[in-house]
Design a protein around this motif. Structure first.
Motif, short mmCIF file in Angstrom:
data_model
loop_
_atom_site.label_atom_id
_atom_site.label_comp_id
_atom_site.label_asym_id
_atom_site.label_seq_id
_atom_site.Cartn_x
_atom_site.Cartn_y
_atom_site.Cartn_z
N THR A 17 8.81 29.31 -26.40
CA THR A 17 10.14 29.18 -25.94
C THR A 17 10.41 29.34 -24.44
N PHE A 18 9.78 30.36 -24.01
CA PHE A 18 9.98 30.71 -22.59
C PHE A 18 9.57 29.65 -21.67
N CYS A 19 8.43 29.13 -22.32
CA CYS A 19 7.81 27.92 -21.33
C CYS A 19 8.30 26.52 -21.48
N GLN A 20 9.36 26.64 -22.21
CA GLN A 20 10.18 25.15 -22.12
C GLN A 20 11.24 25.07 -20.96
N GLU A 21 11.34 26.30 -20.20
CA GLU A 21 12.33 26.24 -19.05
C GLU A 21 11.46 26.77 -17.89
N LYS A 22 10.24 27.36 -17.94
CA LYS A 22 9.55 27.73 -16.84
C LYS A 22 8.09 27.06 -16.80
N VAL A 23 7.60 26.62 -15.74
CA VAL A 23 6.16 26.29 -15.56
C VAL A 23 5.17 27.44 -15.93
N CYS A 24 4.38 27.31 -16.90
CA CYS A 24 3.58 28.60 -17.15
C CYS A 24 2.12 28.22 -16.93
N ILE A 25 1.31 29.41 -16.98
CA ILE A 25 -0.01 29.20 -16.83
C ILE A 25 -0.51 28.80 -17.80
N PRO A 26 -1.88 27.99 -17.88
CA PRO A 26 -2.44 27.33 -19.01
C PRO A 26 -3.11 28.46 -20.04
N ASN A 27 -3.62 27.98 -21.20
CA ASN A 27 -4.25 28.75 -22.17
C ASN A 27 -3.48 30.09 -22.28
N LEU A 28 -2.30 30.13 -22.78
CA LEU A 28 -1.62 31.09 -23.32
C LEU A 28 -2.22 31.68 -24.52
N SER A 29 -2.38 33.02 -24.82
CA SER A 29 -2.88 33.41 -26.17
C SER A 29 -1.63 33.35 -26.90
N GLU A 30 -2.18 33.12 -28.40
CA GLU A 30 -0.96 32.87 -29.34
C GLU A 30 -0.40 34.37 -29.89
N ARG A 31 0.53 34.76 -28.96
CA ARG A 31 1.12 36.04 -29.35
C ARG A 31 2.30 36.30 -28.76
N PHE A 32 3.10 37.18 -29.44
CA PHE A 32 4.23 37.55 -28.59
C PHE A 32 3.92 38.43 -27.65
N SER A 33 4.15 38.37 -26.32
CA SER A 33 3.62 39.14 -25.23
C SER A 33 5.08 39.87 -24.63
N ILE A 34 4.57 41.06 -23.68
CA ILE A 34 5.82 41.90 -23.58
C ILE A 34 6.39 41.48 -22.29
N HIS A 35 7.73 41.38 -22.13
CA HIS A 35 8.49 41.29 -20.98
C HIS A 35 8.69 42.31 -20.19
N GLY A 36 8.93 43.57 -21.01
CA GLY A 36 9.16 44.85 -20.24
C GLY A 36 9.69 45.79 -21.30
N LEU A 37 9.35 47.03 -20.60
CA LEU A 37 9.91 48.14 -21.45
C LEU A 37 11.33 48.69 -20.71
N TRP A 38 12.32 48.81 -21.37
CA TRP A 38 13.66 48.83 -20.79
C TRP A 38 14.39 49.96 -21.36
N PRO A 39 14.45 51.27 -20.50
CA PRO A 39 15.32 52.30 -21.09
C PRO A 39 16.91 51.82 -21.16
N ALA A 40 17.47 52.18 -22.46
CA ALA A 40 18.82 51.78 -22.56
C ALA A 40 19.56 52.98 -22.72
N ASN A 41 20.82 53.03 -22.54
CA ASN A 41 21.73 53.85 -22.97
C ASN A 41 22.45 53.46 -24.40
N SER A 42 23.54 53.87 -24.81
CA SER A 42 23.93 53.68 -25.81
C SER A 42 24.60 52.23 -26.20
N SER A 43 24.65 51.70 -24.88
CA SER A 43 25.35 50.21 -25.17
C SER A 43 24.38 49.26 -24.78
N GLU A 44 23.36 49.50 -23.73
CA GLU A 44 22.70 48.26 -23.11
C GLU A 44 21.48 48.94 -22.29
#
Ligand SMILES: *[C@@H]1O[C@H](CO)[C@@H](O)[C@H](O)[C@H]1NC(C)=O
Ligand SMILES: *[C@@H]1O[C@H](CO)[C@@H](O)[C@H](O)[C@H]1NC(C)=O
Ligand SMILES: *[C@@H]1O[C@H](CO)[C@@H](O)[C@H](O)[C@H]1NC(C)=O
Ligand SMILES: *[C@@H]1O[C@H](CO)[C@@H](O)[C@H](O)[C@H]1NC(C)=O
Length: 212
Positions: A17-44
């Motif tokens: 999905t991500f790579c439909q709108e961005k030009v990606c590196i070749p040979n992506l491995s077939e897995r969900f990958s991390i975008h980030g670890l985001w600390p959140a408060n009670s709403s966002e």
């Protein structure tokens, strides 16, 4: 910031999905990958205030030079997907956007080690989702939001709400883009994501989960 910190969002992205709108590196491995670890408060999720911190960039570099084992594991679970950028640049960006202002609670090494620990709790999220009765990646079959949520219960436990994010592509299809399982403050077990809003652009019955 840390007084408001109630949970950690472990943000996973689906490369097809991500790579439909961005030009990606070749040979992506077939897995969900991390975008980030985001600390959140009670709403966002919370963002650190300073968008550019050269000193923090240097500290991420030094950490990765001195911890080659951690570095190697992150290359697998947290790859930069965008052509022309490096993995370390991606990790620096996420640390500066979401990590450093919370380092009194989670120092840099623990922040990156937490990514490895959570990844070990699931290996590859798609393996949980793509179980019998679950969600099988396809460019032709769509699923409802609740069906997708049910398939993720296989990982996080029944009735634990995750945050879902979708993208509407240029031909108007809704595609699953990101899944955020949430963890407690110590980043050791799954909990329901806080806040009234549980998804972005995903509502409805026709969500596609495209194949690689
Ligand atoms: C992609 O993978 C193929 C097959 O494994 C390999 O031949 C090719 O060199 C790889 N390309 C890049 C840019 O890594
Ligand atoms: C949560 O964090 C966001 C972003 O930093 C902030 O705008 C919002 O006011 C905070 N909400 C609460 C309830 O602390
Ligand atoms: C939008 O997504 C659908 C479903 O995966 C796909 O069939 C279609 O080709 C996509 N459109 C574009 C422009 O990529
Ligand atoms: C499904 O869609 C993705 C993303 O648009 C594309 O990269 C992939 O090649 C398509 N798969 C098939 C089997 O057509």
């Amino acid at each position: 910031i840390h007084s408001q910190y109630v949970l950690m969002q472990h943000v996973l992205q689906w490369p097809p999905t991500f790579c439909q709108e961005k030009v990606c590196i070749p040979n992506l491995s077939e897995r969900f990958s991390i975008h980030g670890l985001w600390p959140a408060n009670s709403s966002e999720s919370m963002k650190c205030e300073c968008p550019s911190k050269p000193s923090e960039r240097n500290k991420v570099n030094a950490l990765m030079r001195n911890n080659l084992n951690l570095n190697k594991q992150l290359q697998i679970i947290w790859p930069n997907l965008i052509a022309g950028a490096s993995d370390v640049q991606f990790w620096q960006y996420e640390w500066i956007k979401h990590g450093y202002c919370n380092q009194n609670i989670i120092p840099m090494i623990q922040y990156f080690q937490a990514a490895v620990r959570v990844s070990r709790m699931m290996t590859n999220l798609i393996d949980y989702m793509d179980a019998p009765g679950g969600v099988h990646p396809s460019n032709h079959t769509s699923y409802s939001e609740s069906h997708i949520r049910q398939s993720i219960f296989n990982l996080v436990g029944p009735n634990i709400d995750v945050f879902l994010s979708c993208m509407v592509n240029s031909t108007g299809y809704v595609l699953l883009k990101e899944v955020y399982p949430c963890l407690d403050r110590t980043v050791t077990h799954f909990i329901t994501c806080s806040g009234p809003v549980k998804s972005n652009l995903c509502g409805g019955d026709n969500i596609f989960h495209p194949t690689f």
